[in-house]
Write a protein that holds these residues in place. Structure first.
Motif, PDB file in Angstrom:
ATOM      1  N   ALA A 149      41.874  36.692  41.707  1.00 57.86           N
ATOM      2  CA  ALA A 149      41.574  36.428  40.346  1.00 57.86           C
ATOM      3  C   ALA A 149      40.125  35.173  40.161  1.00 57.86           C
ATOM      4  CB  ALA A 149      42.575  35.718  39.351  1.00 57.86           C
ATOM      5  N   ALA A 150      40.043  34.445  41.238  1.00 58.03           N
ATOM      6  CA  ALA A 150      39.347  33.595  41.500  1.00 58.03           C
ATOM      7  C   ALA A 150      37.759  34.034  41.068  1.00 58.03           C
ATOM      8  CB  ALA A 150      39.813  32.874  42.632  1.00 58.03           C
ATOM      9  N   ASP A 151      37.610  35.351  41.990  1.00 57.81           N
ATOM     10  CA  ASP A 151      36.602  36.386  42.520  1.00 57.81           C
ATOM     11  C   ASP A 151      36.553  36.744  40.811  1.00 57.81           C
ATOM     12  OD1 ASP A 151      36.842  34.327  44.677  1.00 57.81           O
ATOM     13  OD2 ASP A 151      37.178  36.405  46.006  1.00 57.81           O
ATOM     14  N   LEU A 152      37.535  37.964  40.862  1.00 59.96           N
ATOM     15  CA  LEU A 152      37.127  38.743  40.017  1.00 59.96           C
ATOM     16  C   LEU A 152      36.666  38.358  38.811  1.00 59.96           C
ATOM     17  CD1 LEU A 152      37.209  41.499  39.155  1.00 59.96           C
ATOM     18  CD2 LEU A 152      39.526  40.748  38.258  1.00 59.96           C
ATOM     19  N   CYS A 153      37.370  36.436  38.188  1.00 58.30           N
ATOM     20  CA  CYS A 153      36.906  36.147  36.936  1.00 58.30           C
ATOM     21  C   CYS A 153      36.204  35.044  36.764  1.00 58.30           C
ATOM     22  CB  CYS A 153      38.825  36.029  36.356  1.00 58.30           C
ATOM     23  SG  CYS A 153      39.507  37.253  35.728  1.00 58.30           S
ATOM     24  N   ASP A 154      35.738  34.166  37.586  1.00 57.64           N
ATOM     25  CA  ASP A 154      35.227  33.256  38.531  1.00 57.64           C
ATOM     26  C   ASP A 154      35.889  32.144  37.926  1.00 57.64           C
ATOM     27  OD1 ASP A 154      32.831  31.466  39.307  1.00 57.64           O
ATOM     28  OD2 ASP A 154      31.826  32.049  37.324  1.00 57.64           O
ATOM     29  N   LEU A 155      36.392  32.060  38.254  1.00 53.68           N
ATOM     30  CA  LEU A 155      37.862  30.092  38.131  1.00 53.68           C
ATOM     31  C   LEU A 155      38.279  29.786  39.517  1.00 53.68           C
ATOM     32  CD1 LEU A 155      40.029  32.362  35.768  1.00 53.68           C
ATOM     33  CD2 LEU A 155      38.887  30.917  34.747  1.00 53.68           C
ATOM     34  N   PRO A 156      37.631  29.205  39.344  1.00 50.62           N
ATOM     35  CA  PRO A 156      37.183  28.272  41.505  1.00 50.62           C
ATOM     36  C   PRO A 156      38.824  27.512  40.854  1.00 50.62           C
ATOM     37  CG  PRO A 156      35.501  28.164  40.293  1.00 50.62           C
ATOM     38  CD  PRO A 156      35.784  28.721  39.178  1.00 50.62           C
ATOM     39  N   LEU A 179      45.316  38.281  33.729  1.00 49.32           N
ATOM     40  CA  LEU A 179      45.637  37.193  35.112  1.00 49.32           C
ATOM     41  C   LEU A 179      45.301  35.159  34.871  1.00 49.32           C
ATOM     42  CD1 LEU A 179      43.268  39.290  37.372  1.00 49.32           C
ATOM     43  CD2 LEU A 179      45.238  39.488  37.466  1.00 49.32           C
ATOM     44  N   ARG A 180      44.889  34.938  33.230  1.00 50.63           N
ATOM     45  CA  ARG A 180      44.440  34.028  32.720  1.00 50.63           C
ATOM     46  C   ARG A 180      46.198  33.693  33.034  1.00 50.63           C
ATOM     47  NH1 ARG A 180      39.830  35.336  30.589  1.00 50.63           N
ATOM     48  NH2 ARG A 180      37.732  34.330  31.917  1.00 50.63           N
ATOM     49  N   THR A 181      47.299  34.515  32.319  1.00 47.76           N
ATOM     50  CA  THR A 181      48.009  34.218  31.706  1.00 47.76           C
ATOM     51  C   THR A 181      49.706  34.365  32.320  1.00 47.76           C
ATOM     52  OG1 THR A 181      47.160  34.982  29.255  1.00 47.76           O
ATOM     53  CG2 THR A 181      49.767  35.217  30.082  1.00 47.76           C
ATOM     54  N   ALA A 182      49.191  35.188  33.795  1.00 47.58           N
ATOM     55  CA  ALA A 182      49.359  34.837  34.859  1.00 47.58           C
ATOM     56  C   ALA A 182      50.289  34.107  35.490  1.00 47.58           C
ATOM     57  CB  ALA A 182      49.920  35.904  35.248  1.00 47.58           C
ATOM     58  N   ALA A 183      48.707  33.681  35.551  1.00 50.07           N
ATOM     59  CA  ALA A 183      48.330  31.911  36.488  1.00 50.07           C
ATOM     60  C   ALA A 183      49.193  31.305  36.092  1.00 50.07           C
ATOM     61  CB  ALA A 183      46.917  31.545  36.711  1.00 50.07           C
ATOM     62  N   ALA A 184      49.087  30.904  34.785  1.00 50.09           N
ATOM     63  CA  ALA A 184      49.733  29.907  33.343  1.00 50.09           C
ATOM     64  C   ALA A 184      50.642  29.616  34.050  1.00 50.09           C
ATOM     65  CB  ALA A 184      49.472  30.219  31.892  1.00 50.09           C
TER      66      ALA A 184
END
Length: 578
Positions: free
Chosen positions: A475-482, A453-458
């Motif tokens: 993804a923000a909720d799942l991976c704690d990425l505000p 998800l981080r890669t796709a978000a990039a």
């Protein structure tokens, strides 16, 4: 014993007047396939908007066989109900036969009537049956269930199909004929309604002109004429003639296999002969031997299960090898269509969300839990990669399990193959969203999904979409990425028309507004905003203002969203079901 088919040309001649085969034979009018014309209003049109009685809707939507249970969508619709007119009518007729055939049937006439009244008027296009067959089956179902029939509505429906001395099967039928006439006269006499004199005159002339040789060659014409004769009565001077016709038609039917068409024709013929005082040779109770399916019924060609009409007639005729069918899974409003069965998991996820909001899960929890354990979980035991439909089913199943209690949720985590990003491209927004939702509450799933998800978000957002905004939020909720949540809100803002109102294309969209509101969590009253945008009115919402004008019910998924939005619980707007 199995009989050989010695008269190959006879079977197709019967198909145009039996409800079992009227569509397969192409005898119905055009426009009865259940699909409204583009831009048209399905069925009888939209009813006036009204607030939903949630407990009653849930109970009408609840389908159970007494052990397991699930929900169907559209139980509040009169134009496109999730119930099969054909299945419901013939199962109720079977249940009404003498003996113990009705065990386990829990249909309530008042709930049945809510949707079958459209068929009573011959306007239930979604049934796929011609109008005359709809009216007949609706009347038979209501009477078998102990309900009342709207005689005036039926009379108007049948009169609209009359063409002089005969009845068409529907407005689009090319010609009127004995099949449509027999059905109409059967219903009229059953309800003590007057049969028009031109029909009586035309029928007696046709019966008088039919010879025994023609009856043997064309039982598909002879049997409905004899059925009409039994309903109308025959002058004493014509009794020898009708006896000869009945015996000739029976001789043509007897060599045929015990298939649904033959059984319906012979059952109808014997009923008519009995009323006409004609003695026919005894029916051989071994006729169905070799034709009975594992469930004890007689099926349509190629089917693996019994057909309710064929099984009804086999029981009526006295086939000793045939067993009365189990009641099977049904609602208090009727038996579901195959389409309703196939979408049961998705619908049940939405229904459970409604039940939770209404505090009504307890009455459905045990049978639904069995359905999860015994039917749905075993279907999802394949390892990754998961297709889009499979991911949707996994999310729906987790939604249900989460609502039914911690024990089922833990069992789901244990038995369901682990969430996985395998096979998901970084530009596949829909599968990224489903995968992120699938991984919620799963430590292994979080570990597997978050790097992907981080890669796709990039990658750049490009034009962006609300689906991308939704998976970034998940993804923000799942991976704690505000920071992903901030990007999601920025993307959603591009589609915002007003507070809590979002577009799909150029105009306001209910689905887009649900997603956008879930992502942005505005302070506005979403239901008021959706109402002012023309997407909702008096407890009913639809995808567009035009769709709202044509809607005749509130889908369970929409109802779950409305119940959450009214409470301001925007975090519960999504996901409900897929």
């Amino acid at each position: 014993m199995t009989r050989s088919r010695t008269r190959r040309g006879t079977g197709p001649l019967l198909a145009c007047w039996t409800a079992a085969a009227v569509l397969a034979a192409g005898c119905g009018p055009s426009g009865t396939d259940g699909v409204p014309a583009p831009g048209g209003t399905p069925g009888a049109g939209a009813a006036a908007p009204a607030r939903v009685d949630v407990p009653e809707l849930l109970r009408d939507s609840w389908v159970t066989d007494g052990r397991r249970g699930w929900f169907v969508e559209g139980a509040g619709s009169a134009s496109r109900p999730p119930f099969s007119l054909y299945e419901t009518a013939w199962r109720l007729r079977t249940a009404a036969l003498p003996g113990r055939h009705g065990e386990g049937v829990h249909v309530r006439p008042v709930r049945l009537r809510r949707w079958i009244r459209t068929a009573e008027a011959g306007r239930l296009d979604s049934s796929g049956l011609p109008p005359v067959a709809q009216t007949d089956l609706a009347v038979q179902a209501l009477r078998a269930a102990g309900g009342s029939v709207d005689r005036a509505r039926v009379a108007r429906a049948l009169e609209s199909l009359r063409d002089g001395g005969d009845y068409r099967t529907g407005p689009g039928a090319h010609t009127a004929g004995p099949g449509g006439t027999a059905t109409a006269v059967r219903v009229l006499t059953l309800l003590d309604l007057t049969v028009p004199e031109p029909v009586v005159t035309a029928h007696r002339r046709a019966l008088r002109e039919l010879t025994a040789g023609e009856a043997a060659a064309d039982p598909g014409r002879a049997v409905p004429l004899l059925e009409t004769a039994a309903a109308l009565g025959v002058p004493d001077t014509g009794r020898d003639h009708v006896a000869a016709l009945a015996r000739a038609a029976l001789r043509a039917l007897t060599p045929l296999d015990a298939d649904p068409v033959r059984l319906a024709a012979e059952g109808t013929l014997r009923d008519a002969a009995r009323r006409l005082g004609v003695r026919l040779p005894r029916f051989d109770p071994r006729t169905c031997d070799g034709q009975v399916l594992p469930d004890g019924g007689i099926g349509l060609p190629g089917a693996g299960h019994g057909d309710p009409q064929a099984t009804y007639w086999a029981l009526r005729l006295g086939c000793t090898a045939v067993r009365a069918p189990a009641a099977g899974a049904h609602s208090r409003a009727g038996w579901p269509t195959q389409g309703a069965r196939e979408s049961a998991l998705s619908t049940s996820a939405a229904a459970v969300a409604v039940a939770v909001a209404a505090g009504r899960t307890a009455e459905f929890a045990v049978p639904l839990t069995r359905q999860v354990h015994e039917v749905w979980l075993p279907r999802l035991d394949d390892p990754a990669p998961y297709g889009t439909a499979e991911l949707a089913d996994r999310v729906n199943l987790r939604q249900i399990a989460g609502a039914l209690g911690a024990d089922l949720a833990r069992d789901m985590q244990r038995r369901l193959p682990a969430p996985s990003p395998r096979g998901i491209r970084p530009d596949d927004d829909a599968r990224l969203l489903l995968a992120a939702l699938d991984a919620r509450g799963s430590a292994p799933g979080r570990a597997a999904l978050c790097p992907v998800l981080r890669t796709a978000a990039a990658r750049g957002d490009g034009g962006g979409s609300l689906v991308r905004a939704a998976w970034l939020t998940a993804a923000a909720d799942l991976c704690d990425l505000p920071r992903l949540r901030d990007r999601a809100r920025e993307l959603a803002g591009r589609a915002r028309l007003d507070e809590a109102v979002y577009r799909a294309g150029d105009g306001p969209s209910f689905e887009a507004s649900v997603l956008g509101t879930w992502v942005e969590r505005p302070r506005a009253d979403a239901v008021t905003a959706w109402t002012e945008a023309g997407l909702c009115a008096a407890g009913r919402c639809a995808e567009t203002p035009d769709a709202l004008a044509a809607a005749d019910h509130t889908p369970l998924r929409t109802l779950a969203v409305l119940l959450a939005a009214r409470k301001g619980a925007y975090e519960a707007l999504f996901p409900v079901s897929f």
